[in-house]
Design an enzyme around this catalytic site. Sequence first.
Site, PDB file in Angstrom:
ATOM      1  N   GLY A 178      33.008 -22.217 -18.498  1.00 48.18           N
ATOM      2  CA  GLY A 178      33.782 -22.325 -17.251  1.00 48.18           C
ATOM      3  C   GLY A 178      33.301 -21.384 -16.166  1.00 48.18           C
ATOM      4  O   GLY A 178      34.013 -21.143 -15.191  1.00 48.18           O
ATOM      5  N   LYS A 196      29.446 -15.709  -0.959  1.00 48.47           N
ATOM      6  CA  LYS A 196      30.138 -14.438  -1.224  1.00 48.47           C
ATOM      7  C   LYS A 196      29.573 -13.322  -0.329  1.00 48.47           C
ATOM      8  O   LYS A 196      30.309 -12.469   0.166  1.00 48.47           O
ATOM      9  CB  LYS A 196      29.983 -14.072  -2.702  1.00 48.47           C
ATOM     10  CG  LYS A 196      30.719 -15.051  -3.622  1.00 48.47           C
ATOM     11  CD  LYS A 196      30.301 -14.913  -5.073  1.00 48.47           C
ATOM     12  CE  LYS A 196      31.086 -15.853  -5.967  1.00 48.47           C
ATOM     13  NZ  LYS A 196      30.545 -15.939  -7.335  1.00 48.47           N
TER      14      LYS A 196
END
Length: 411
Positions: A178, A196
């Site tokens: 994940g 980011k």
Amino acid sequence: MSKKLTIGLFGFGVVGQGLYDIIRTKNLNIEIVKICIKDGSKKRTLPSHLFTTDKNELLNNPEINTIVELINDTEAAFEIVSRALSTGKNVVSASKKMIALHLNELIELQHNYGTSLLYEGAVCGSIPIIRNLEEYYDNELLHSICGIFNGSSNYILSKGFIENLDYDSALKQAQDLGFAETDPTMDVGGFDAKFKLVIAAAHAYGVVVKPEEVFNLGIQSLSAYDLQYAREKNLKIKLVPVAKELDDRHVALFVLPKFVNETEFLYNVEYEYNGVIVQAAFADQQFFFGKGAGGHPTGSAVLSDIAALRYDYQYEYKKAKEKKDLNFTNDIEINIYLRYVDDDLVEALEFEHIHERYYSGSYKFVIGKINLQKLIDNQSRILEDKAFIAFADQLAGVSLAPAKKQTAEVF
Ligand code: HSE
């Protein structure tokens, strides 16, 4: 006493479930009223009355005062977040791409409607870097921020380096755990790290840069030759986003793989861990380290934002508001290692100085100094060639001293 938060949660994937697990173990005066999901037919572990597929059941519900947005559809996320902010609901989001693409609009919405959007979970998972850049370094001159901002690509690199696992199997594991994005090109191509970086740079420097203006190259063309080369030199390869103030007027941002040696903080950042190095004028070098992906680590950052909303915390974007004359530029020189196939690519890149050139059979590389703009101009050619490029100060004989002006030696 802090106010009670009544939450409408969008998304119940890895992070949504991680957040739910954490909230349920604590007595935090927080209630999740409703969860909006895309697929209503999927079996869920919670009572069905909590779920809906209708976003309006959350957005139009006056009992919900806070929206937590954790979905992976960028435009849908933007619509949800902007509607919530403009109707008096505070928002926590972990959608880095959405935030990076729409940062100016999101700042304006918060300003116009007096609502708050927090997104610590969007940048480096569990590492509290945004609030630190926003608050703590307010009065510090920041020379640079760099690090490992993407857990999946770092996981693949660690699996390859430490365990000799091939690229595809390591990527599959990162997906199964994940960590990876729905489209893993976002991770391995350096896009996720770039989003980011753009968010971090807005809080560090007050400069809001469009992601498409920032150069990113990832690890998708990494070969066994590159790994072998790094090993022989006692180096590792990491995917490193960099934001660097070049002088009083210019800041450069880019994402590239980088050779790191064992004296560097990033050398020991492995698997899904992230690391952020802040180089500040007075504090000097500081290093933040923690898990950068996964349900519970990211959920912990989301929870921290939710907790901050109980006290009406808002980002002030002080540096953006007071912005002096700091502008984004791609006009910098960097030392790179280029492993390539087509000799014409080397010509097209117009190296300003070649430190070393090597070829033996199908392994050809060159180490030298180049202007970042040349990489941008030749990006599609670089990808077509399956060339691998890494930031390579050590290999070009450059010292690791703090940066000089107008170059990108960051460590
Ligand atoms: N795909 C991201 C990563 C998830 O691997 O870092 C966390 O933002």
